[in-house]
Design a protein around this motif. Sequence first.
Motif, PDB file in Angstrom:
ATOM      1  N   MET A   1       0.843  -1.186   0.000  1.00 37.81           N
ATOM      2  CA  MET A   1       0.000   0.000   0.000  1.00 37.81           C
ATOM      3  C   MET A   1       0.883   1.243   0.000  1.00 37.81           C
ATOM      4  SD  MET A   1      -3.075   1.092  -0.251  1.00 37.81           S
ATOM      5  CE  MET A   1      -4.089  -0.337   0.112  1.00 37.81           C
ATOM      6  N   ILE A   2       0.820   1.996  -1.085  1.00 36.16           N
ATOM      7  CA  ILE A   2       1.658   3.186  -1.248  1.00 36.16           C
ATOM      8  C   ILE A   2       1.057   4.380  -0.512  1.00 36.16           C
ATOM      9  CG2 ILE A   2       2.546   4.845  -2.937  1.00 36.16           C
ATOM     10  CD1 ILE A   2       2.681   2.489  -4.945  1.00 36.16           C
ATOM     11  N   ASN A   3      -0.244   4.584  -0.693  1.00 35.78           N
ATOM     12  CA  ASN A   3      -0.901   5.712  -0.027  1.00 35.78           C
ATOM     13  C   ASN A   3      -2.406   5.465  -0.002  1.00 35.78           C
ATOM     14  OD1 ASN A   3      -2.380   8.605  -0.451  1.00 35.78           O
ATOM     15  ND2 ASN A   3      -0.611   8.762   0.902  1.00 35.78           N
ATOM     16  N   LYS A   4      -3.069   5.978   1.036  1.00 38.90           N
ATOM     17  CA  LYS A   4      -4.529   5.953   1.097  1.00 38.90           C
ATOM     18  C   LYS A   4      -5.003   6.952   2.139  1.00 38.90           C
ATOM     19  CE  LYS A   4      -4.413   1.821   4.075  1.00 38.90           C
ATOM     20  NZ  LYS A   4      -4.998   0.476   4.323  1.00 38.90           N
ATOM     21  N   GLY A   5      -6.274   7.317   2.039  1.00 39.25           N
ATOM     22  CA  GLY A   5      -6.865   8.216   3.023  1.00 39.25           C
ATOM     23  C   GLY A   5      -6.508   9.671   2.814  1.00 39.25           C
ATOM     24  N   THR A   6      -6.918  10.250   1.691  1.00 43.79           N
ATOM     25  CA  THR A   6      -6.521  11.620   1.339  1.00 43.79           C
ATOM     26  C   THR A   6      -7.148  12.672   2.253  1.00 43.79           C
ATOM     27  OG1 THR A   6      -6.172  10.998  -0.953  1.00 43.79           O
ATOM     28  CG2 THR A   6      -6.598  13.313  -0.540  1.00 43.79           C
ATOM     29  N   PHE A   7      -6.364  13.726   2.523  1.00 40.85           N
ATOM     30  CA  PHE A   7      -6.785  14.885   3.326  1.00 40.85           C
ATOM     31  C   PHE A   7      -7.213  14.457   4.733  1.00 40.85           C
ATOM     32  CE2 PHE A   7      -7.714  16.760  -1.046  1.00 40.85           C
ATOM     33  CZ  PHE A   7      -6.535  17.486  -1.070  1.00 40.85           C
ATOM     34  N   GLY A   8      -8.168  15.182   5.360  1.00 42.74           N
ATOM     35  CA  GLY A   8      -8.570  14.916   6.738  1.00 42.74           C
ATOM     36  C   GLY A   8      -9.440  16.051   7.250  1.00 42.74           C
ATOM     37  N   PRO A   9      -9.666  16.121   8.582  1.00 42.55           N
ATOM     38  CA  PRO A   9     -10.511  17.188   9.144  1.00 42.55           C
ATOM     39  C   PRO A   9      -9.991  18.569   8.764  1.00 42.55           C
ATOM     40  CG  PRO A   9      -9.986  15.542  10.805  1.00 42.55           C
ATOM     41  CD  PRO A   9      -9.126  15.235   9.625  1.00 42.55           C
ATOM     42  N   TRP A  10     -10.911  19.441   8.343  1.00 39.66           N
ATOM     43  CA  TRP A  10     -10.489  20.773   7.910  1.00 39.66           C
ATOM     44  C   TRP A  10     -11.566  21.815   8.213  1.00 39.66           C
ATOM     45  CZ3 TRP A  10      -5.941  22.707   6.759  1.00 39.66           C
ATOM     46  CH2 TRP A  10      -5.866  23.978   6.208  1.00 39.66           C
ATOM     47  N   LEU A  11     -11.428  22.511   9.313  1.00 35.24           N
ATOM     48  CA  LEU A  11     -12.249  23.661   9.660  1.00 35.24           C
ATOM     49  C   LEU A  11     -13.731  23.392   9.370  1.00 35.24           C
ATOM     50  CD1 LEU A  11      -9.848  26.445   8.329  1.00 35.24           C
ATOM     51  CD2 LEU A  11      -9.869  25.303  10.555  1.00 35.24           C
ATOM     52  N   GLY A  12     -14.539  24.429   9.284  1.00 38.88           N
ATOM     53  CA  GLY A  12     -15.945  24.253   8.937  1.00 38.88           C
ATOM     54  C   GLY A  12     -16.648  23.300   9.879  1.00 38.88           C
ATOM     55  N   MET A  13     -17.491  22.446   9.316  1.00 34.00           N
ATOM     56  CA  MET A  13     -18.284  21.508  10.094  1.00 34.00           C
ATOM     57  C   MET A  13     -17.418  20.404  10.687  1.00 34.00           C
ATOM     58  SD  MET A  13     -21.524  22.371  10.145  1.00 34.00           S
ATOM     59  CE  MET A  13     -22.507  20.894  10.325  1.00 34.00           C
ATOM     60  N   PHE A  14     -17.261  20.421  12.014  1.00 32.86           N
ATOM     61  CA  PHE A  14     -16.664  19.324  12.778  1.00 32.86           C
ATOM     62  C   PHE A  14     -15.172  19.127  12.544  1.00 32.86           C
ATOM     63  CE2 PHE A  14     -20.999  17.805  11.352  1.00 32.86           C
ATOM     64  CZ  PHE A  14     -21.665  18.262  12.471  1.00 32.86           C
TER      65      PHE A  14
ATOM     66  N   GLU B   1      -0.292  27.411 -13.082  1.00 36.37           N
ATOM     67  CA  GLU B   1      -0.012  27.919 -11.739  1.00 36.37           C
ATOM     68  C   GLU B   1       1.401  27.488 -11.330  1.00 36.37           C
ATOM     69  OE1 GLU B   1      -2.160  29.765 -10.194  1.00 36.37           O
ATOM     70  OE2 GLU B   1      -4.209  29.117 -10.637  1.00 36.37           O
ATOM     71  N   LYS B   2       1.983  28.207 -10.390  1.00 34.47           N
ATOM     72  CA  LYS B   2       3.243  27.766  -9.800  1.00 34.47           C
ATOM     73  C   LYS B   2       2.926  26.651  -8.808  1.00 34.47           C
ATOM     74  CE  LYS B   2       5.933  32.017 -10.269  1.00 34.47           C
ATOM     75  NZ  LYS B   2       6.705  33.059  -9.570  1.00 34.47           N
ATOM     76  N   VAL B   3       3.386  25.449  -9.129  1.00 37.61           N
ATOM     77  CA  VAL B   3       3.013  24.282  -8.332  1.00 37.61           C
ATOM     78  C   VAL B   3       4.233  23.434  -8.011  1.00 37.61           C
ATOM     79  CG1 VAL B   3       0.692  24.186  -9.339  1.00 37.61           C
ATOM     80  CG2 VAL B   3       2.537  22.857 -10.381  1.00 37.61           C
ATOM     81  N   VAL B   4       4.054  22.577  -7.024  1.00 38.00           N
ATOM     82  CA  VAL B   4       4.989  21.472  -6.785  1.00 38.00           C
ATOM     83  C   VAL B   4       4.199  20.181  -6.901  1.00 38.00           C
ATOM     84  CG1 VAL B   4       6.465  22.819  -5.249  1.00 38.00           C
ATOM     85  CG2 VAL B   4       4.643  21.398  -4.273  1.00 38.00           C
ATOM     86  N   PHE B   5       4.869  19.120  -7.295  1.00 42.13           N
ATOM     87  CA  PHE B   5       4.239  17.808  -7.265  1.00 42.13           C
ATOM     88  C   PHE B   5       4.440  17.224  -5.878  1.00 42.13           C
ATOM     89  CE2 PHE B   5       4.326  13.199  -7.676  1.00 42.13           C
ATOM     90  CZ  PHE B   5       3.058  12.997  -8.201  1.00 42.13           C
ATOM     91  N   ASN B   6       3.368  16.686  -5.297  1.00 40.47           N
ATOM     92  CA  ASN B   6       3.358  16.190  -3.918  1.00 40.47           C
ATOM     93  C   ASN B   6       2.952  14.724  -3.902  1.00 40.47           C
ATOM     94  OD1 ASN B   6       3.257  17.221  -0.913  1.00 40.47           O
ATOM     95  ND2 ASN B   6       1.470  15.883  -1.140  1.00 40.47           N
ATOM     96  N   PHE B   7       3.758  13.893  -3.258  1.00 41.66           N
ATOM     97  CA  PHE B   7       3.494  12.454  -3.275  1.00 41.66           C
ATOM     98  C   PHE B   7       3.811  11.860  -1.893  1.00 41.66           C
ATOM     99  CE2 PHE B   7       4.464   8.302  -5.848  1.00 41.66           C
ATOM    100  CZ  PHE B   7       3.321   7.721  -5.322  1.00 41.66           C
ATOM    101  N   PRO B   8       2.773  11.679  -1.037  1.00 39.92           N
ATOM    102  CA  PRO B   8       3.000  11.035   0.266  1.00 39.92           C
ATOM    103  C   PRO B   8       3.070   9.518   0.120  1.00 39.92           C
ATOM    104  CG  PRO B   8       0.714  11.762   0.083  1.00 39.92           C
ATOM    105  CD  PRO B   8       1.386  12.117  -1.207  1.00 39.92           C
ATOM    106  N   ILE B   9       4.082   8.908   0.705  1.00 40.42           N
ATOM    107  CA  ILE B   9       4.260   7.456   0.624  1.00 40.42           C
ATOM    108  C   ILE B   9       4.321   6.904   2.050  1.00 40.42           C
ATOM    109  CG2 ILE B   9       5.783   5.590  -0.106  1.00 40.42           C
ATOM    110  CD1 ILE B   9       6.694   7.348  -2.419  1.00 40.42           C
ATOM    111  N   LEU B  10       3.433   5.963   2.350  1.00 46.83           N
ATOM    112  CA  LEU B  10       3.374   5.388   3.691  1.00 46.83           C
ATOM    113  C   LEU B  10       4.692   4.720   4.074  1.00 46.83           C
ATOM    114  CD1 LEU B  10      -0.214   3.886   3.451  1.00 46.83           C
ATOM    115  CD2 LEU B  10       0.513   5.595   5.129  1.00 46.83           C
TER     116      LEU B  10
END
Length: 509
Positions: A363-376, A449-458
């Motif tokens: 398993m390389i990666n799973k579960g994108t993002f997470g709790p973020w302001l707003g509701m709960f 846009e000015k961007v970076v490539f982002n790759f989270p690996i477990l």
Amino acid sequence: MKKIDELVNLTLKTCENWIKVDQNGLLCFIDPIDKKEISAHYGATHIATAFILLGNLRDDLPLLKKGKTLLLSVIKRWDTSKLLHSFHADFNNFALCVAFDILKDIDSELCNQIKEKVCSTSDSNHDTVNWLPMRWYVNIKRYEWTTDEKYKNIGEACRSKIKRATNKDGGIEDILPKGKSFNLQYDLATVAVLQFMNCRGLEIDLSKEMGFLLNSVAPDGDINYQGRGTNQIFAWGMWLYLLSSSQDDLEIKKAISFLSNKVAIMLENNNLMLNNSKGQEKHLWWDYHYSSVYTSHFLFWMVLSLVDFQKKAIKTKTSELNDSGVTIYRTANYFISTFNGRKKYLAETGPIISSFWMKKYGMINKGTFGPWLGMFGNKNTYGNVVLRNYIGLLKIKHNKNWSKNRIINRLLPNIESINYIKTIPIISKFKIKEDGNTIIIKFDNSRKEKVVFNFPILDSIINIPEISLLADGEPMMVVNNYKIKTQYGWCSIHQSKISSAKEWILRIK
């Protein structure tokens, strides 16, 4: 059965330690972190009913008595608890109705008290879809007890709303109208309670719903890697219930395999996620999370999986449609789950890659993002962790550099810059294909846009993947720069330098 029994015993032992006697001599179910009973939620009703169910199933009279005593204590506090702002009426009423079904031949006095409380307590005042099957069942029981037609009508309204929330591919939305919220945890929660009702005589066709869920299971056995419920224990008792009651032995083995070495660690840490974090940290918990509540819910549904073992088979079918927005790319060598997204929560935005597995690496990666302001999502979010838990392009904005501007320096010799950086996920379409032994994913930055490539690996991965990156056809170095701790544990963040390239192509060999 044996493996579920072992998980039940493990969880039961922990939950029994959380039962305390208050100053009035009543039993309470004390949260190990917040050091009080979370009476507005449903931990006490679920653990009391779990004790009653299990005590009756095993002919364990002391456990049955403990459950009845705790339930009586809950009932004595009921009229005060139900006035609390976030009282979970549908969950609590449901637990009492489940207890009633067992106690009706054991304790008529307690059953009369249950009837009185359930019939004098309103349903929850919102239509969150995974709550509706519980409300439906509660109103079935009210109708049985009273023959009042209004309860039948409420139940039919619940049925209608669940049907409206169900997509043609079998996935079930969590908020109506459609398009606001979808995640695997609350999808399967809805299906689990509907199956519970099937096991009690209803005839609800769950073939598409179950087919959708089974098609979503990752190769490591995980079913809970997408959306607001990512890696929470809440889903797992209900998933075991669905598999156990519907006679799916192969999938039970997969689920148990995924859970077996994680539950003991979770319980030891008073956590509610299947990772190694300490519950006291509440790392990436949502605002409504409590360890005691989710642990008791897990036990409650595991016990029901024993009670309803192989009770109602489900003939599953997988739809060719895809209106839920979950797309599975699967061969013997890889599994990628993607999600088109919903509007309400960052954790459910899209299009995103929800889960990425390759046979060569695990398993390389799973579960994108997470709790973020707003509701709960206000108490336990960590901005850079949440925003970096994402495979794709991140827009980078930082302060102006005035150091080489001669005119500005001459006119304002004492100017000082405030150093800052903004990280903004570029949520845009991508394309996935297989080329021989290589997975190719193309990401679009058409606005340059000015961007970076982002790759989270477990960090739990077997081997570090062989990756290469092209930005508008030019090789771009990808560097392992730092770590974040996600819902699944530590990840290494691999990233590129900043570029305005339009087309980014990731290759994983």
